[in-house]
Design a protein around this motif. Structure first.
Motif, PDB file in Angstrom:
ATOM      1  N   MET A 284       0.716  -1.089   0.102  1.00  0.00           N
ATOM      2  CA  MET A 284      -0.164  -0.048  -0.077  1.00  0.00           C
ATOM      3  C   MET A 284       1.079   1.197   0.079  1.00  0.00           C
ATOM      4  O   MET A 284       0.855   2.145  -0.857  1.00  0.00           O
ATOM      5  CB  MET A 284      -0.823  -0.030   1.196  1.00  0.00           C
ATOM      6  CG  MET A 284      -2.102  -0.837   1.053  1.00  0.00           C
ATOM      7  SD  MET A 284      -3.448  -0.507   2.269  1.00  0.00           S
ATOM      8  CE  MET A 284      -2.725  -1.703   3.568  1.00  0.00           C
ATOM      9  N   ALA A 285       2.001   1.178   0.728  1.00  0.00           N
ATOM     10  CA  ALA A 285       2.793   2.311   0.806  1.00  0.00           C
ATOM     11  C   ALA A 285       3.503   2.762  -0.379  1.00  0.00           C
ATOM     12  O   ALA A 285       3.389   3.817  -1.013  1.00  0.00           O
ATOM     13  CB  ALA A 285       3.653   2.198   1.979  1.00  0.00           C
TER      14      ALA A 285
ATOM     15  N   TYR B 216       0.865   3.995  -3.093  1.00  0.00           N
ATOM     16  CA  TYR B 216       0.457   5.252  -2.747  1.00  0.00           C
ATOM     17  C   TYR B 216       1.599   6.345  -3.052  1.00  0.00           C
ATOM     18  O   TYR B 216       1.239   7.362  -3.900  1.00  0.00           O
ATOM     19  CB  TYR B 216       0.045   5.513  -1.221  1.00  0.00           C
ATOM     20  CG  TYR B 216      -0.204   6.947  -0.989  1.00  0.00           C
ATOM     21  CD1 TYR B 216      -1.730   7.096  -1.206  1.00  0.00           C
ATOM     22  CD2 TYR B 216       0.528   7.874  -0.336  1.00  0.00           C
ATOM     23  CE1 TYR B 216      -2.070   8.401  -1.066  1.00  0.00           C
ATOM     24  CE2 TYR B 216      -0.002   9.248  -0.271  1.00  0.00           C
ATOM     25  CZ  TYR B 216      -1.502   9.281  -0.606  1.00  0.00           C
ATOM     26  OH  TYR B 216      -2.116  10.743  -0.424  1.00  0.00           O
TER      27      TYR B 216
ATOM     28  N   GLY C 163      -0.384   7.454  -5.890  1.00  0.00           N
ATOM     29  CA  GLY C 163      -1.172   8.387  -5.135  1.00  0.00           C
ATOM     30  C   GLY C 163      -2.569   7.767  -4.692  1.00  0.00           C
ATOM     31  O   GLY C 163      -3.618   8.266  -4.271  1.00  0.00           O
ATOM     32  N   ALA C 164      -2.528   6.297  -4.877  1.00  0.00           N
ATOM     33  CA  ALA C 164      -3.690   5.585  -4.369  1.00  0.00           C
ATOM     34  C   ALA C 164      -3.170   4.208  -3.576  1.00  0.00           C
ATOM     35  O   ALA C 164      -2.234   3.663  -3.831  1.00  0.00           O
ATOM     36  CB  ALA C 164      -4.680   5.047  -5.637  1.00  0.00           C
ATOM     37  N   PHE C 165      -4.158   3.758  -2.889  1.00  0.00           N
ATOM     38  CA  PHE C 165      -3.796   2.553  -2.039  1.00  0.00           C
ATOM     39  C   PHE C 165      -3.969   1.533  -2.748  1.00  0.00           C
ATOM     40  O   PHE C 165      -5.238   1.160  -3.040  1.00  0.00           O
ATOM     41  CB  PHE C 165      -4.525   2.393  -0.571  1.00  0.00           C
ATOM     42  CG  PHE C 165      -4.070   3.391   0.198  1.00  0.00           C
ATOM     43  CD1 PHE C 165      -2.813   3.937   0.759  1.00  0.00           C
ATOM     44  CD2 PHE C 165      -5.168   4.264   0.552  1.00  0.00           C
ATOM     45  CE1 PHE C 165      -2.506   4.893   1.513  1.00  0.00           C
ATOM     46  CE2 PHE C 165      -4.938   5.325   1.554  1.00  0.00           C
ATOM     47  CZ  PHE C 165      -3.698   5.708   2.032  1.00  0.00           C
ATOM     48  N   ASN C 166      -3.209   0.900  -3.529  1.00  0.00           N
ATOM     49  CA  ASN C 166      -3.494  -0.047  -4.637  1.00  0.00           C
ATOM     50  C   ASN C 166      -2.654  -1.097  -4.758  1.00  0.00           C
ATOM     51  O   ASN C 166      -1.217  -0.950  -5.801  1.00  0.00           O
ATOM     52  CB  ASN C 166      -3.610   0.573  -6.036  1.00  0.00           C
ATOM     53  CG  ASN C 166      -4.061  -0.256  -7.036  1.00  0.00           C
ATOM     54  OD1 ASN C 166      -4.327  -1.340  -7.056  1.00  0.00           O
ATOM     55  ND2 ASN C 166      -4.373   0.400  -8.315  1.00  0.00           N
ATOM     56  N   PRO C 167      -2.427  -2.202  -4.087  1.00  0.00           N
ATOM     57  CA  PRO C 167      -1.458  -3.420  -4.312  1.00  0.00           C
ATOM     58  C   PRO C 167      -1.144  -3.960  -5.425  1.00  0.00           C
ATOM     59  O   PRO C 167      -0.077  -4.317  -5.774  1.00  0.00           O
ATOM     60  CB  PRO C 167      -2.032  -4.268  -3.282  1.00  0.00           C
ATOM     61  CG  PRO C 167      -2.761  -3.579  -2.138  1.00  0.00           C
ATOM     62  CD  PRO C 167      -3.330  -2.677  -3.012  1.00  0.00           C
ATOM     63  N   ALA C 168      -2.161  -3.752  -6.545  1.00  0.00           N
ATOM     64  CA  ALA C 168      -1.962  -4.170  -7.813  1.00  0.00           C
ATOM     65  C   ALA C 168      -0.808  -3.338  -8.506  1.00  0.00           C
ATOM     66  O   ALA C 168      -0.290  -3.925  -9.584  1.00  0.00           O
ATOM     67  CB  ALA C 168      -3.166  -4.416  -8.504  1.00  0.00           C
TER      68      ALA C 168
ATOM     69  N   GLY D 271      -9.306  -1.151   2.763  1.00  0.00           N
ATOM     70  CA  GLY D 271      -8.359  -1.010   1.766  1.00  0.00           C
ATOM     71  C   GLY D 271      -7.574   0.190   1.530  1.00  0.00           C
ATOM     72  O   GLY D 271      -6.768   0.503   0.595  1.00  0.00           O
TER      73      GLY D 271
ATOM     74  N   MET E 246      -4.416   2.307   4.239  1.00  0.00           N
ATOM     75  CA  MET E 246      -3.354   1.991   5.062  1.00  0.00           C
ATOM     76  C   MET E 246      -3.576   2.301   6.592  1.00  0.00           C
ATOM     77  O   MET E 246      -2.680   1.857   7.329  1.00  0.00           O
ATOM     78  CB  MET E 246      -2.315   2.881   4.662  1.00  0.00           C
ATOM     79  CG  MET E 246      -1.272   2.498   3.687  1.00  0.00           C
ATOM     80  SD  MET E 246       0.292   3.504   3.555  1.00  0.00           S
ATOM     81  CE  MET E 246       1.237   2.758   4.626  1.00  0.00           C
TER      82      MET E 246
ATOM     83  N   ASN F 134     -10.852  -2.231  -4.007  1.00  0.00           N
ATOM     84  CA  ASN F 134      -9.864  -1.946  -4.984  1.00  0.00           C
ATOM     85  C   ASN F 134     -10.547  -2.110  -6.381  1.00  0.00           C
ATOM     86  O   ASN F 134      -9.831  -1.442  -7.312  1.00  0.00           O
ATOM     87  CB  ASN F 134      -8.617  -3.134  -5.085  1.00  0.00           C
ATOM     88  CG  ASN F 134      -7.438  -2.450  -3.904  1.00  0.00           C
ATOM     89  OD1 ASN F 134      -7.512  -1.263  -3.647  1.00  0.00           O
ATOM     90  ND2 ASN F 134      -6.982  -3.318  -3.215  1.00  0.00           N
TER      91      ASN F 134
ATOM     92  N   ARG G 195     -11.017  -9.483  -8.409  1.00  0.00           N
ATOM     93  CA  ARG G 195      -9.937  -8.987  -8.496  1.00  0.00           C
ATOM     94  C   ARG G 195      -9.740  -7.259  -8.858  1.00  0.00           C
ATOM     95  O   ARG G 195     -10.735  -6.907  -9.943  1.00  0.00           O
ATOM     96  CB  ARG G 195      -9.223  -9.609  -9.806  1.00  0.00           C
ATOM     97  CG  ARG G 195      -8.010  -9.169 -10.449  1.00  0.00           C
ATOM     98  CD  ARG G 195      -6.715  -9.655  -9.780  1.00  0.00           C
ATOM     99  NE  ARG G 195      -5.261  -9.374 -10.508  1.00  0.00           N
ATOM    100  CZ  ARG G 195      -4.460  -8.670  -9.908  1.00  0.00           C
ATOM    101  NH1 ARG G 195      -4.601  -7.935  -8.892  1.00  0.00           N
ATOM    102  NH2 ARG G 195      -3.245  -8.360 -10.537  1.00  0.00           N
ATOM    103  N   GLY G 196      -9.056  -6.634  -8.167  1.00  0.00           N
ATOM    104  CA  GLY G 196      -9.285  -5.245  -8.281  1.00  0.00           C
ATOM    105  C   GLY G 196      -8.009  -4.668  -8.549  1.00  0.00           C
ATOM    106  O   GLY G 196      -7.102  -4.727  -7.774  1.00  0.00           O
ATOM    107  N   THR G 197      -7.821  -3.537  -9.572  1.00  0.00           N
ATOM    108  CA  THR G 197      -6.553  -2.828  -9.658  1.00  0.00           C
ATOM    109  C   THR G 197      -6.549  -1.528  -9.923  1.00  0.00           C
ATOM    110  O   THR G 197      -5.838  -0.586 -10.099  1.00  0.00           O
ATOM    111  CB  THR G 197      -6.031  -3.431 -10.991  1.00  0.00           C
ATOM    112  OG1 THR G 197      -6.575  -3.152 -12.085  1.00  0.00           O
ATOM    113  CG2 THR G 197      -5.631  -4.903 -11.136  1.00  0.00           C
TER     114      THR G 197
ATOM    115  N   GLY H 208      -7.432   0.459  -7.005  1.00  0.00           N
ATOM    116  CA  GLY H 208      -7.012   1.130  -5.603  1.00  0.00           C
ATOM    117  C   GLY H 208      -8.068   1.930  -5.175  1.00  0.00           C
ATOM    118  O   GLY H 208      -9.410   2.243  -5.574  1.00  0.00           O
ATOM    119  N   VAL H 209      -7.574   2.384  -3.918  1.00  0.00           N
ATOM    120  CA  VAL H 209      -8.413   3.405  -2.908  1.00  0.00           C
ATOM    121  C   VAL H 209      -7.679   4.723  -2.903  1.00  0.00           C
ATOM    122  O   VAL H 209      -6.697   4.731  -2.296  1.00  0.00           O
ATOM    123  CB  VAL H 209      -8.735   2.803  -1.663  1.00  0.00           C
ATOM    124  CG1 VAL H 209      -9.475   3.769  -0.800  1.00  0.00           C
ATOM    125  CG2 VAL H 209      -9.277   1.353  -1.727  1.00  0.00           C
ATOM    126  N   GLY H 210      -8.152   5.736  -3.755  1.00  0.00           N
ATOM    127  CA  GLY H 210      -7.427   6.857  -3.918  1.00  0.00           C
ATOM    128  C   GLY H 210      -7.974   8.281  -3.386  1.00  0.00           C
ATOM    129  O   GLY H 210      -7.308   8.991  -3.200  1.00  0.00           O
TER     130      GLY H 210
END
Lengths: 177, 616
Positions: A20-21, A24, A28-33, B67, B69, B103, B203-205, B207-209
């Motif tokens: 996530m870090a 980000y 600019g988004a928490f997005n593991p992908a 989703g 931190m 996500n 499956r999500g790509t 993110g949470v922004g």
């Protein structure tokens, strides 16, 4: 002093705060992908392994790039992708022996770890110290120490079959000693 | 603003999926997850509907902090009407699928109707597709998980799935996600299977922004991670022993319900405790515990990953159970072990594996077996019913047999799948069912912890420790110590915990953070993430609103104040040993005060003033 990311899988709990870090900081988004560091879960063994670019000295990705879009950051030693130069040909993703350079379909470019310019967010976010940013020449220090500490009796059982010849015989055979 | 603003509606009857905007007015009033999805459910179904009919709906829901931190920000819930209790059900789970739904760009997924044939939902960002699950029906969660991953050719898909127990109609079936985490309680899995919905693969790509104030959010969440780190319970105890740190503590307190709650202390507790999970086994030299593990975003990492001794009678010649998987948490160790009198750690771990593999709530399952064991001891249930098995308290063989037949829905397993209440009624002894509103008790005896009696009796989903964990105060002294043997102040304590927990659940974080956090730690994180002002005071109002919304649903579903009670055993049969010796639960001293505090009539109904104050 050149620093490097030190990864200690035995300390990892698989929480993905690093992913996530990283995402980000970069998107600019928490997005593991979209993370440049990945935690692999080996569920049936009960193990977690964080994994990212080692920043090879003679970086295969850099040498393979036909448009010189991968350059060295002299301050950190990181191999950075110049996004406006990258043409998304993916040759670097093939050249990297570790799979840590990846193509991103959304942008049509490749992404890889850039050590966040010398302040890697993954290391800051890791709650267990499984990811640290340390002197590059000492990433193996703890492992060396723990091996050195072990008495012969306490050494863990080997699973490899015994070698037919001791290693040093092979080395001396090369005339190296 | 932390919410994605999108709701996915899946009509299983006609196979149509549609996207609609999240009702932001409701989000302001109910925050997210448990609260917000309950609001949707209440607005969309008749409370009197048969829980297993197509008219019931099932909602998978995330919170605004899911989703992100924020530590433990990976929770999701499954909200529906429960077939076990007839009350509103909200079962919360960690793992990774909650964050994956977020996500992919969704706050919640509403399932309605019933598919004519078995299907599963494949959701990849904006693409939602109902696929045939004919080949998955009849498979366990673990088998189906593997098949779906292979079929979709994507190891990063996260899956929630029901097992064979749900297909067979066991009334306390769970929705299992990520192989070993579960929306466990109240039979939410049974509802999912009744809709012919086998699994949800996400499956999500994206993110949470859209965090309101990202810099402040990172600062606030980091500060609270430090609070968790520095707290002895969340910083060390939970990682080392998991929730199982409680087994010996609660036993010494004389509040560990034993053998269908006949007793309050278990002589074998030390053999199945968190400490015991660390001990190398004499047989293979390895401990039961392989490692601890975190759910998504969790900096506590209390999860247990365990391995059963390959030579143990339960798994001998069954290599499919030799790998590591989700191990015993306190509630499971208690229900499967203490309540049945079984002190064989590896047997309990195996049975826990089965509960994950085929998706049942180990609390309800263990308690139901315990009731059956008591009936067997009385000669009411006999070998004729069990097919020759000696269903005695303390028998590890009987317990593992019971688990196997329940998962498969075979023979006596059908009876065990009914749950304790219906099983005891069937065999003519309703008084032996240790349940409230039809849901089985968790691992705290209210004769030794008075406040928990009130929390159980008034819980909106039946007997449950996660609706108002007064144990925190009465045993652990968090946030301040109260006397577990006194009823003084317990109505106030119970109400405060119930309202605060509703907020924690609705935010999308884990209730275990509250060993270290108060709402004053949680409010700034929500406030930095979400549009609007989210003070502690406002959040308490939100929590109270959610509690009353759930209560109102239950009353309209046909429950009454008569259902706010405990089994006679806990009200009449005193604890036989330990610090609480001679005590029963004194619910009658607490309940009227609690109703008054809640702004309810003496018969437990919402007054018009309460409705108006909370905007209901």
């Amino acid at each position: 002093m050149l620093k490097a990311l030190k990864l200690e899988p035995e300390k990892c709990t698989g929480c993905l705060q690093c992913e996530m870090a990283c995402s980000y900081e970069n998107t600019g988004a928490f997005n593991p992908a979209k993370s440049r560091i990945k935690v692999f879960t080996f569920h049936e063994e009960g193990r977690f392994a964080p994994y990212t670019c080692t920043q090879c000295d003679e970086a295969w990705c850099m040498h393979a790039c036909p448009v010189e879009a991968i350059v060295v950051d002299m301050a950190t030693g990181a191999k950075n992708v110049l996004e406006d130069v990258c043409v998304g040909c993916k040759v670097c993703t093939i050249a990297c022996p570790f799979g840590t350079v990846n193509y991103e379909a959304d942008s049509g470019k490749v992404i890889k770890c850039d050590l966040c310019g010398g302040d890697p967010w993954c290391a800051k976010a890791c709650p267990t110290g499984a990811i640290t940013y340390v002197d590059a020449s000492e990433t193996g220090m703890e492992r060396m120490r723990s091996w050195a500490q072990q008495s012969p009796d306490a050494a863990p059982p080997r699973t490899n079959p015994p070698r037919e010849k001791p290693l040093n015989v092979y080395l001396s055979g090369q005339g190296g000693m | 603003m932390a919410w994605t603003g999108n709701v996915l509606r899946v009509n299983l009857t006609d196979g149509k999926v549609s996207k609609e905007p999240l009702n932001m007015e409701w989000a302001r009033q109910y925050l997210g997850q448990r609260g917000l999805a309950s609001k949707y459910l209440v607005e969309e179904i008749d409370p009197k509907v048969d829980a297993l009919s197509p008219e019931n709906k099932l909602i998978m829901t995330t919170g605004p902090l899911t989703g992100t931190m924020a530590s433990t920000g990976g929770r999701y819930s499954v909200v529906t009407k429960s077939p076990l209790t007839g009350a509103i059900a909200c079962s919360n789970s960690g793992g990774f699928i909650g964050a994956e739904i977020k996500n992919a760009g969704w706050d919640m997924i509403i399932f309605e109707g019933k598919s004519p044939t078995p299907v599963y939902l494949y959701l990849e960002n904006e693409t939602a597709e109902l696929r045939s699950a004919e080949h998955l029906w009849g498979k366990s969660v673990w088998e189906a998980d593997k098949l779906i991953h292979n079929e979709l050719q994507d190891p990063q898909v996260r899956i929630s799935c029901v097992g064979r127990a749900a297909e067979h109609g066991a009334l306390y079936a769970a929705v299992v996600n990520d192989l070993h985490r579960a929306a466990g309680r109240s039979g939410v899995g049974t509802v999912m299977a009744s809709k012919n919905l086998k699994a949800v693969a996400v499956r999500g790509t994206k993110g949470v922004g859209n965090i309101k104030d990202p810099i402040r959010f990172l600062q606030e969440t980091e500060k609270r991670k430090q609070v968790l780190q520095q707290n002895p319970v969340t910083g060390q105890g939970m990682a080392t022993y998991g929730t199982q740190v409680l087994m010996n503590v609660i036993n010494e307190l004389g509040a560990l319900p034993t053998r269908n709650m006949r007793e309050v202390q278990f002589e074998g507790a030390h053999k199945i405790s968190g400490e015991a999970m660390h001990e190398p086994r004499p047989t293979d030299g390895k401990p039961n515990l392989t490692t601890n593990a975190a759910c998504f975003g969790c900096t506590i990492a209390c999860g247990r990953i365990s391995t059963v001794d390959k030579g143990h009678f339960t798994v001998k010649n069954k290599p499919e159970y030799w790998h590591a998987s989700g191990g015993l948490e306190y509630e499971a160790a208690w229900a499967l072990g203490t309540d049945t009198g079984v002190d064989d750690l590896d047997c309990l771990t195996y049975v826990n594996f089965l509960c994950n593999e085929d998706g049942v709530d180990p609390i309800s399952f263990g308690s139901t077996v315990a009731a059956a064991m008591e009936l067997y001891g009385m000669g009411v249930i006999t070998k004729e019913h069990t097919g020759g098995v000696e269903l005695k308290f303390g028998s590890a063989e009987a317990l593992s047999w019971a688990a196997e037949v329940t998962m498969k829905g075979e023979g006596f397993g059908k009876d065990l799948g009914l749950g304790s209440k219906r099983l005891c009624e069937k065999y003519g002894h309703p008084e032996l069912s240790m349940t409230v509103k039809g849901q089985e008790f968790p691992a705290y005896d209210p004769r030794g912890i008075q406040g928990m009696g009130l929390a159980y009796a008034t819980s909106n989903r039946g007997a449950c420790h996660l609706r108002g964990y007064t144990v925190s105060s009465e045993v652990l002294g968090i946030p301040e110590k109260t006397d577990p043997h006194s009823t003084e102040g317990k109505p106030e304590l119970t109400k405060a915990f119930q309202d605060a927990t509703a907020v924690v659940d609705s935010a999308g974080i884990c209730v275990f953070t509250t060993f270290a956090w108060t709402l004053d730690d949680i409010a700034p994180q929500i406030d930095a993430a979400c549009e609007g002002d989210w003070s502690t005071e406002y959040l308490l109002e939100v929590g109270e609103r959610i509690w009353n919304l759930e209560r109102d649903f239950n009353l309209r579903a046909g429950l009454t104040a008569k259902d706010d009670t405990l089994p006679t055993r806990l009200l009449k049969e005193a604890a036989n040993v330990g610090p609480a010796k001679g005590s029963v639960n004194r619910l009658d001293e607490m309940l009227p005060k609690y109703y008054a505090l809640r702004g309810w009539t003496p018969t437990g109904e919402l007054t018009p003033e309460t409705r108006q104050r909370l905007g209901l």
